[in-house]
Design a protein around this motif. Structure first.
Motif, PDB file in Angstrom:
ATOM      1  N   GLY A  68       0.776  -1.232   0.000  1.00  0.00           N
ATOM      2  CA  GLY A  68       0.000   0.000   0.000  1.00  0.00           C
ATOM      3  C   GLY A  68       0.805   1.277   0.000  1.00  0.00           C
ATOM      4  N   TYR A  69       2.123   1.185  -0.158  1.00  0.00           N
ATOM      5  CA  TYR A  69       2.962   2.386  -0.192  1.00  0.00           C
ATOM      6  C   TYR A  69       3.017   2.970  -1.598  1.00  0.00           C
ATOM      7  CZ  TYR A  69       4.813   1.639   4.507  1.00  0.00           C
ATOM      8  OH  TYR A  69       4.947   1.511   5.867  1.00  0.00           O
ATOM      9  N   ASP A  70       3.076   4.292  -1.666  1.00  0.00           N
ATOM     10  CA  ASP A  70       3.295   4.997  -2.925  1.00  0.00           C
ATOM     11  C   ASP A  70       4.751   5.446  -2.980  1.00  0.00           C
ATOM     12  OD1 ASP A  70       0.628   4.885  -3.907  1.00  0.00           O
ATOM     13  OD2 ASP A  70       0.073   6.511  -2.550  1.00  0.00           O
ATOM     14  N   LEU A  71       5.396   5.184  -4.109  1.00  0.00           N
ATOM     15  CA  LEU A  71       6.781   5.583  -4.322  1.00  0.00           C
ATOM     16  C   LEU A  71       6.835   6.888  -5.111  1.00  0.00           C
ATOM     17  CD1 LEU A  71       9.897   5.033  -4.443  1.00  0.00           C
ATOM     18  CD2 LEU A  71       9.425   3.818  -6.605  1.00  0.00           C
ATOM     19  N   THR A  72       7.651   7.820  -4.647  1.00  0.00           N
ATOM     20  CA  THR A  72       7.932   9.038  -5.383  1.00  0.00           C
ATOM     21  C   THR A  72       9.442   9.184  -5.522  1.00  0.00           C
ATOM     22  OG1 THR A  72       5.973  10.131  -4.472  1.00  0.00           O
ATOM     23  CG2 THR A  72       7.636  11.547  -5.465  1.00  0.00           C
ATOM     24  N   VAL A  73       9.885   9.472  -6.729  1.00  0.00           N
ATOM     25  CA  VAL A  73      11.308   9.714  -6.975  1.00  0.00           C
ATOM     26  C   VAL A  73      11.441  11.106  -7.578  1.00  0.00           C
ATOM     27  CG1 VAL A  73      13.417   8.933  -8.113  1.00  0.00           C
ATOM     28  CG2 VAL A  73      11.708   7.258  -7.372  1.00  0.00           C
TER      29      VAL A  73
END
Length: 271
Positions: free
Chosen positions: A98-103
């Motif tokens: 359920g985590y969202d990744l942002t780079v």
């Protein structure tokens, strides 16, 4: 924890946190807490020395609960770390929970190294001067959020407005607006901490995008603040086009990116 000093994105993020939040070193982490803003996800987080590995999720979540907070007051989980300049960021084990990744790309420039770009002559750029300016800013920022009517979004915006106005009152920077007539069509913050100028929350209203508002705003703010710093930093989500705009102006990608994972309240794995 000096691993973060070489990453201009994380270093300037931490400079902001030290002015408005609590930053403490614990074990392998830097712990950031903003007690009066529990809904500020990236003001309540763990800063990691490196990308989290498969199998570390349970330990990291436990350390987050112990060092940052736990439900009901802190209902999210957030982690950030320095990343290499290129390549995929593989955190699939976290995404599946359920985590969202942002780079984000980190871009920097000397003000005098920036190239002239086409601007919109109808746009006037000036510092915020009134409560109306800030009210319009809040409405524009909320409109850009997934759920503007959510009370958590509104509390978050109220806290950020108060923090930025306090930093401005202390002489650390300003908030600038782009106006066409009396209408605010864009805005950004530029603050000078530890000798570096760091831009914050560059935004253009939805119906004025692709009209050179952003280029005009950034160009004019740099001109109006000339001499305050020899290094300007932008941090831009690499999934969006803003980084290309800044590169066209002469900002240069740095050796490292900033990556983060966030599991918001209400995500499937958080229920």
């Amino acid at each position: 924890m000096n691993v973060h000093d070489d990453n201009l994105g994380l270093a300037t993020d931490l400079s902001f946190h030290r002015e408005s939040a609590i930053v403490e070193a614990h074990d392998d982490y830097l712990v950031v807490r903003t007690p009066d803003a529990p809904d500020y996800f990236f003001g309540n987080l763990l800063v990691l020395p490196r990308r989290p590995a498969v199998g570390e999720l349970e330990r990291l979540e436990g350390d987050f609960a112990r060092l940052v907070g736990a439900p009901p007051r802190i209902a999210h989980r957030a982690f950030t770390w320095p990343e290499s300049a290129e390549g995929a960021v593989d955190v699939e084990a976290f995404v599946q929970q359920g985590y969202d990744l942002t780079v984000c790309r980190v871009l920097a420039a000397h003000p005098r190294a920036l190239r002239p770009v086409a601007i919109n002559p109808d746009v006037e750029v000036r510092r915020f001067e009134s409560q109306q300016d800030w009210d319009d800013w809040s409405r524009m920022q909320l409109a850009d959020m997934p759920d503007p009517d959510d009370i958590r979004s509104q509390r978050f915006m109220a806290n950020r407005k108060a923090v930025y106005r306090q930093l401005i009152d202390r002489g650390l920077g300003d908030w600038w607006g782009a106006f066409i007539g009396d209408e605010q069509v864009g805005s950004l913050g530029l603050f000078f901490l530890d000798g570096i100028g760091r831009f914050q929350w560059v935004i253009t209203s939805e119906r004025h995008r692709n009209q050179k508002v952003c280029k005009t705003l950034v160009t004019e703010v740099i001109r109006l603040t000339e001499g305050l710093s020899n290094r300007l930093v932008m941090v831009a989500d690499e999934a969006y086009h803003a980084g290309a705009i800044y590169e066209a102006m002469g900002f240069r990608p740095q050796a490292e990116r900033v990556a983060s994972l966030c599991r918001e309240p209400g995500s499937p794995a958080a229920l």
